[in-house]
Design an enzyme around this catalytic site. Structure first.
Site, PDB file in Angstrom:
ATOM      1  N   THR A 114       0.851  -1.187   0.000  1.00 54.52           N
ATOM      2  CA  THR A 114       0.000   0.000   0.000  1.00 54.52           C
ATOM      3  C   THR A 114       0.888   1.238   0.000  1.00 54.52           C
ATOM      4  O   THR A 114       2.074   1.178   0.331  1.00 54.52           O
ATOM      5  CB  THR A 114      -0.911   0.068   1.247  1.00 54.52           C
ATOM      6  OG1 THR A 114      -0.114   0.304   2.408  1.00 54.52           O
ATOM      7  CG2 THR A 114      -1.746  -1.184   1.404  1.00 54.52           C
ATOM      8  N   CYS A 115       0.292   2.344  -0.331  1.00 48.93           N
ATOM      9  CA  CYS A 115       1.014   3.622  -0.260  1.00 48.93           C
ATOM     10  C   CYS A 115       0.424   4.446   0.885  1.00 48.93           C
ATOM     11  O   CYS A 115       0.073   5.609   0.738  1.00 48.93           O
ATOM     12  CB  CYS A 115       0.968   4.372  -1.584  1.00 48.93           C
ATOM     13  SG  CYS A 115      -0.701   4.656  -2.186  1.00 48.93           S
ATOM     14  N   THR A 116       0.316   3.798   2.049  1.00 51.03           N
ATOM     15  CA  THR A 116      -0.211   4.439   3.244  1.00 51.03           C
ATOM     16  C   THR A 116       0.475   3.836   4.466  1.00 51.03           C
ATOM     17  O   THR A 116       1.072   2.768   4.375  1.00 51.03           O
ATOM     18  CB  THR A 116      -1.741   4.243   3.348  1.00 51.03           C
ATOM     19  OG1 THR A 116      -2.210   4.907   4.522  1.00 51.03           O
ATOM     20  CG2 THR A 116      -2.131   2.796   3.408  1.00 51.03           C
ATOM     21  N   GLY A 146       4.858   7.527   2.592  1.00 48.47           N
ATOM     22  CA  GLY A 146       4.226   6.424   3.306  1.00 48.47           C
ATOM     23  C   GLY A 146       4.077   5.225   2.389  1.00 48.47           C
ATOM     24  O   GLY A 146       3.539   5.328   1.296  1.00 48.47           O
TER      25      GLY A 146
END
Length: 92
Positions: free
Chosen positions: A17-19, A82
């Site tokens: 994920t990009c979080t 992130g």
């Protein structure tokens, strides 16, 4: 669910994920391991000091937490907004 069903025994799956949201990261990893006994986590070979292990207190043991990597935007060396990654293999 579909990804696990489509994966061949012995096949690899990367979850990313990009979080840094715990529910989308450690929470999903915990769900996969609790729901699909056929899935196991694999270590991610990384250079020492790159990224952090998964967070405590979300249903994962230390070995499982060490098999994932979080890249926090507060870490100046990571130079990221992130990012999270975990690696799995389907047993069999």
């Amino acid at each position: 669910e579909q990804a696990v069903k489509l994966l061949k025994p012995g096949g690899y799956m990367t979850y990313s994920t990009c979080t840094i949201n715990v529910n989308e990261n450690e929470g999903i990893v915990h769900h996969i391991l609790a729901t699909y006994e056929c899935m196991e986590m694999l270590p991610i070979p990384v250079r020492q000091g790159i990224g952090q292990a998964g967070l405590e207190g979300h249903g994962l043991d230390e070995k499982e937490r060490m098999c994932m990597r979080r890249f926090d935007p507060r870490d100046a060396e990571a130079d990221t907004m992130g990012f999270f990654v975990a690696r799995f293999r389907k047993k069999g």
